[in-house]
Design a protein around this motif. Structure first.
Motif, PDB file in Angstrom:
ATOM      1  N   PHE A  85       0.826  -1.199   0.000  1.00  0.00           N
ATOM      2  CA  PHE A  85       0.000   0.000   0.000  1.00  0.00           C
ATOM      3  C   PHE A  85       0.868   1.260   0.000  1.00  0.00           C
ATOM      4  CE2 PHE A  85      -2.517  -3.367   1.982  1.00  0.00           C
ATOM      5  CZ  PHE A  85      -3.623  -3.363   1.141  1.00  0.00           C
ATOM      6  N   ALA A  86       2.003   1.228   0.709  1.00  0.00           N
ATOM      7  CA  ALA A  86       2.898   2.390   0.726  1.00  0.00           C
ATOM      8  C   ALA A  86       3.465   2.661  -0.663  1.00  0.00           C
ATOM      9  CB  ALA A  86       4.028   2.160   1.725  1.00  0.00           C
ATOM     10  N   LEU A  87       3.907   1.606  -1.338  1.00  0.00           N
ATOM     11  CA  LEU A  87       4.450   1.767  -2.683  1.00  0.00           C
ATOM     12  C   LEU A  87       3.364   2.192  -3.664  1.00  0.00           C
ATOM     13  CD1 LEU A  87       6.845  -1.311  -2.886  1.00  0.00           C
ATOM     14  CD2 LEU A  87       7.476   1.085  -2.592  1.00  0.00           C
ATOM     15  N   GLY A  88       2.181   1.642  -3.502  1.00  0.00           N
ATOM     16  CA  GLY A  88       1.077   1.996  -4.394  1.00  0.00           C
ATOM     17  C   GLY A  88       0.728   3.472  -4.302  1.00  0.00           C
ATOM     18  N   GLU A  89       0.703   3.993  -3.076  1.00  0.00           N
ATOM     19  CA  GLU A  89       0.401   5.410  -2.900  1.00  0.00           C
ATOM     20  C   GLU A  89       1.480   6.282  -3.541  1.00  0.00           C
ATOM     21  OE1 GLU A  89      -0.372   8.639   0.720  1.00  0.00           O
ATOM     22  OE2 GLU A  89       0.160   6.560   1.179  1.00  0.00           O
ATOM     23  N   MET A  90       2.740   5.928  -3.321  1.00  0.00           N
ATOM     24  CA  MET A  90       3.827   6.707  -3.905  1.00  0.00           C
ATOM     25  C   MET A  90       3.825   6.598  -5.425  1.00  0.00           C
ATOM     26  SD  MET A  90       7.924   6.534  -3.154  1.00  0.00           S
ATOM     27  CE  MET A  90       7.602   6.384  -1.400  1.00  0.00           C
ATOM     28  N   LEU A  91       3.557   5.424  -5.937  1.00  0.00           N
ATOM     29  CA  LEU A  91       3.516   5.227  -7.385  1.00  0.00           C
ATOM     30  C   LEU A  91       2.457   6.110  -8.028  1.00  0.00           C
ATOM     31  CD1 LEU A  91       4.835   3.426  -9.598  1.00  0.00           C
ATOM     32  CD2 LEU A  91       2.915   1.863  -9.305  1.00  0.00           C
ATOM     33  N   ASN A  92       1.283   6.197  -7.403  1.00  0.00           N
ATOM     34  CA  ASN A  92       0.229   7.058  -7.939  1.00  0.00           C
ATOM     35  C   ASN A  92       0.646   8.520  -7.919  1.00  0.00           C
ATOM     36  OD1 ASN A  92      -1.590   4.996  -8.530  1.00  0.00           O
ATOM     37  ND2 ASN A  92      -2.463   5.002  -6.465  1.00  0.00           N
ATOM     38  N   GLN A  93       1.321   8.948  -6.854  1.00  0.00           N
ATOM     39  CA  GLN A  93       1.803  10.330  -6.775  1.00  0.00           C
ATOM     40  C   GLN A  93       2.802  10.620  -7.892  1.00  0.00           C
ATOM     41  OE1 GLN A  93       3.425  10.737  -2.851  1.00  0.00           O
ATOM     42  NE2 GLN A  93       1.418  10.770  -1.831  1.00  0.00           N
ATOM     43  N   VAL A  94       3.719   9.686  -8.117  1.00  0.00           N
ATOM     44  CA  VAL A  94       4.714   9.874  -9.170  1.00  0.00           C
ATOM     45  C   VAL A  94       4.046   9.913 -10.536  1.00  0.00           C
ATOM     46  CG1 VAL A  94       6.684   8.825 -10.342  1.00  0.00           C
ATOM     47  CG2 VAL A  94       6.609   8.878  -7.839  1.00  0.00           C
ATOM     48  N   GLN A  95       3.104   9.029 -10.758  1.00  0.00           N
ATOM     49  CA  GLN A  95       2.426   8.980 -12.056  1.00  0.00           C
ATOM     50  C   GLN A  95       1.733  10.299 -12.348  1.00  0.00           C
ATOM     51  OE1 GLN A  95      -0.361   8.960 -14.982  1.00  0.00           O
ATOM     52  NE2 GLN A  95      -1.176   8.823 -12.893  1.00  0.00           N
ATOM     53  N   ASN A  96       1.007  10.829 -11.380  1.00  0.00           N
ATOM     54  CA  ASN A  96       0.298  12.094 -11.589  1.00  0.00           C
ATOM     55  C   ASN A  96       1.274  13.249 -11.778  1.00  0.00           C
ATOM     56  OD1 ASN A  96      -2.328  11.045 -11.376  1.00  0.00           O
ATOM     57  ND2 ASN A  96      -2.273  11.134  -9.139  1.00  0.00           N
ATOM     58  N   GLY A  97       2.257  13.348 -10.874  1.00  0.00           N
ATOM     59  CA  GLY A  97       3.184  14.474 -10.932  1.00  0.00           C
ATOM     60  C   GLY A  97       4.074  14.443 -12.157  1.00  0.00           C
ATOM     61  N   LEU A  98       4.601  13.273 -12.496  1.00  0.00           N
ATOM     62  CA  LEU A  98       5.507  13.183 -13.637  1.00  0.00           C
ATOM     63  C   LEU A  98       4.750  13.369 -14.948  1.00  0.00           C
ATOM     64  CD1 LEU A  98       8.459  12.826 -14.304  1.00  0.00           C
ATOM     65  CD2 LEU A  98       8.111  10.348 -14.394  1.00  0.00           C
ATOM     66  N   THR A  99       3.524  12.893 -15.000  1.00  0.00           N
ATOM     67  CA  THR A  99       2.715  13.125 -16.201  1.00  0.00           C
ATOM     68  C   THR A  99       2.528  14.619 -16.434  1.00  0.00           C
ATOM     69  OG1 THR A  99       1.547  11.010 -16.038  1.00  0.00           O
ATOM     70  CG2 THR A  99       0.461  12.759 -17.284  1.00  0.00           C
ATOM     71  N   ASP A 100       2.260  15.378 -15.366  1.00  0.00           N
ATOM     72  CA  ASP A 100       2.118  16.827 -15.501  1.00  0.00           C
ATOM     73  C   ASP A 100       3.388  17.450 -16.067  1.00  0.00           C
ATOM     74  OD1 ASP A 100      -0.443  16.778 -14.479  1.00  0.00           O
ATOM     75  OD2 ASP A 100       0.149  17.314 -12.435  1.00  0.00           O
ATOM     76  N   GLN A 101       4.540  17.035 -15.543  1.00  0.00           N
ATOM     77  CA  GLN A 101       5.805  17.635 -15.976  1.00  0.00           C
ATOM     78  C   GLN A 101       6.166  17.235 -17.405  1.00  0.00           C
ATOM     79  OE1 GLN A 101       7.494  20.010 -14.103  1.00  0.00           O
ATOM     80  NE2 GLN A 101       5.576  19.817 -12.962  1.00  0.00           N
ATOM     81  N   VAL A 102       5.950  15.985 -17.742  1.00  0.00           N
ATOM     82  CA  VAL A 102       6.254  15.534 -19.105  1.00  0.00           C
ATOM     83  C   VAL A 102       5.309  16.194 -20.104  1.00  0.00           C
ATOM     84  CG1 VAL A 102       6.340  13.533 -20.639  1.00  0.00           C
ATOM     85  CG2 VAL A 102       7.268  13.359 -18.325  1.00  0.00           C
ATOM     86  N   ALA A 103       4.047  16.373 -19.720  1.00  0.00           N
ATOM     87  CA  ALA A 103       3.099  17.070 -20.597  1.00  0.00           C
ATOM     88  C   ALA A 103       3.554  18.503 -20.847  1.00  0.00           C
ATOM     89  CB  ALA A 103       1.706  17.058 -19.977  1.00  0.00           C
ATOM     90  N   LYS A 104       4.043  19.171 -19.811  1.00  0.00           N
ATOM     91  CA  LYS A 104       4.571  20.525 -19.986  1.00  0.00           C
ATOM     92  C   LYS A 104       5.773  20.514 -20.945  1.00  0.00           C
ATOM     93  CE  LYS A 104       3.311  22.458 -15.435  1.00  0.00           C
ATOM     94  NZ  LYS A 104       2.682  23.720 -15.869  1.00  0.00           N
ATOM     95  N   ALA A 105       6.627  19.500 -20.800  1.00  0.00           N
ATOM     96  CA  ALA A 105       7.801  19.418 -21.667  1.00  0.00           C
ATOM     97  C   ALA A 105       7.396  19.211 -23.124  1.00  0.00           C
ATOM     98  CB  ALA A 105       8.709  18.278 -21.202  1.00  0.00           C
ATOM     99  N   TYR A 106       6.459  18.299 -23.351  1.00  0.00           N
ATOM    100  CA  TYR A 106       5.988  18.069 -24.718  1.00  0.00           C
ATOM    101  C   TYR A 106       5.327  19.321 -25.290  1.00  0.00           C
ATOM    102  CZ  TYR A 106       6.774  12.981 -24.597  1.00  0.00           C
ATOM    103  OH  TYR A 106       7.333  11.720 -24.552  1.00  0.00           O
TER     104      TYR A 106
END
Length: 322
Positions: A85-106
């Motif tokens: 559950f700890a890894l799952g929560e962190m994974l979701n945070q990374v997915q959301n945050g990194l998607t935002d940053q990569v979208a900005k880069a694109y």
């Protein structure tokens, strides 16, 4: 009042003189900056989604490293019974945050003539591909840690390598940045690699391709160029440069980018301190490059290249030079 406090007393009348700063001066500076922005760029306008944010990228990078080796940074406490559950929560945070940053880069580098899908959709596909590779990246990093343990007599455990070795930290970041580089993500891979450079003294371009069981001993001053290709079981010492011999230019005198210009290091090669290898040349497998060598020619497999030591003069107080 004590003498010490009296000595620290300030005559406020000396601090209340009229200010030299005024609205006209401020306007002149602002006008100059705005003119510079218009002429040469260097500003992120929100009308086009802005630009990836360095602080956010580095925070997400730390979370990615934590997913690879939980508990080593001290940011989270991990227990076997709750890790899912700890890894799952962190994974979701990374997915959301990194998607935002990569979208900005694109979006920042968007070429509307060749864009075939929305930037955020493309970004999410990119991030999902990276996250799905995390288990495989971790397995390769464990081979890097084992190579350090096998190659450094001062190392005692894998935990010591993962926790403390700058070479391992740098290669961990590189393997993440390289995945984004391969997917042609603008800006973010370089932010990651330059952060690694700043904290470890090791400069690996995110474009470099590096095989498993890779070990950088000591590490300070190592430079690995963008188009370098490194095989498996390769060991580098401090100050090694895998660089470009020359930079080809077009008819207008501008650098031609995207060409293969850095060395190819085959499997089971050791390169000692301060060696410099330049150009698109190949160092054959099971070879050794000695310290302080300057090399611009290919080496066949099972080779050894060294520099003849200069003649030393050793003199003690009661002897002649020898």
């Amino acid at each position: 009042m004590s003498e010490e406090l009296n000595l620290g007393t300030v005559d406020c009348r000396r601090c209340q003189e009229d200010s030299l700063w005024n609205d006209d001066l401020a306007k002149g500076v602002v006008d100059g900056l705005c003119a510079s922005y218009e002429r040469a760029g260097g500003v992120s306008y929100m009308e086009r989604c802005g630009i990836p944010q360095q602080e956010v990228i580095l925070r997400l990078l730390q979370q990615l490293l934590e997913l690879l080796f939980p508990g080593y940074t001290g940011r989270h406490q991990f227990h076997a019974e709750g890790q899912f559950f700890a890894l799952g929560e962190m994974l979701n945070q990374v997915q959301n945050g990194l998607t935002d940053q990569v979208a900005k880069a694109y979006a920042f580098r968007c070429d509307k003539d060749s864009c075939d899908k929305p930037c955020r959709t493309r970004a999410q596909e990119t991030v999902i591909a990276l996250l799905q590779k995390l288990p495989a990246i971790r397995e390769v990093l464990l081979t890097d840690a084992q190579a350090a343990l096998d190659g450094d007599p001062a190392a005692r455990t894998l935990d010591e390598i993962i926790l403390a070795y700058p070479g391992f930290k740098c290669i961990s970041i590189h393997r993440l940045a390289h995945e984004l580089y391969v997917q042609k993500v603008p800006l973010i891979p370089r932010v990651m690699s330059e952060y690694a450079h700043a904290v470890t003294g090791i400069d690996i371009n995110p474009g470099a391709t590096i095989g498993a069981h890779f070990f950088i001993d000591h590490g300070t001053g190592v430079v690995i160029g963008e188009t370098a290709i490194i095989g498996e079981h390769v060991k580098l010492y401090q100050g090694v440069t895998l660089g470009a011999l020359s930079f080809p230019k077009d008819a207008c005198g501008k650098l031609i980018k995207g060409t293969k210009r850095h060395p190819n290091i085959e499997d089971h090669v050791t390169i000692y301190a301060e060696a410099t290898i330049l150009g698109d040349i190949t160092i054959g497998h099971h070879s050794v490059v000695g310290g302080n060598v300057w090399l611009t020619e290919a080496m066949p497999p099972h080779s050894k290249v060294t520099v003849s030591p200069s003649k030393l003069a050793v003199q003690t107080r009661n002897s002649t030079p020898r």
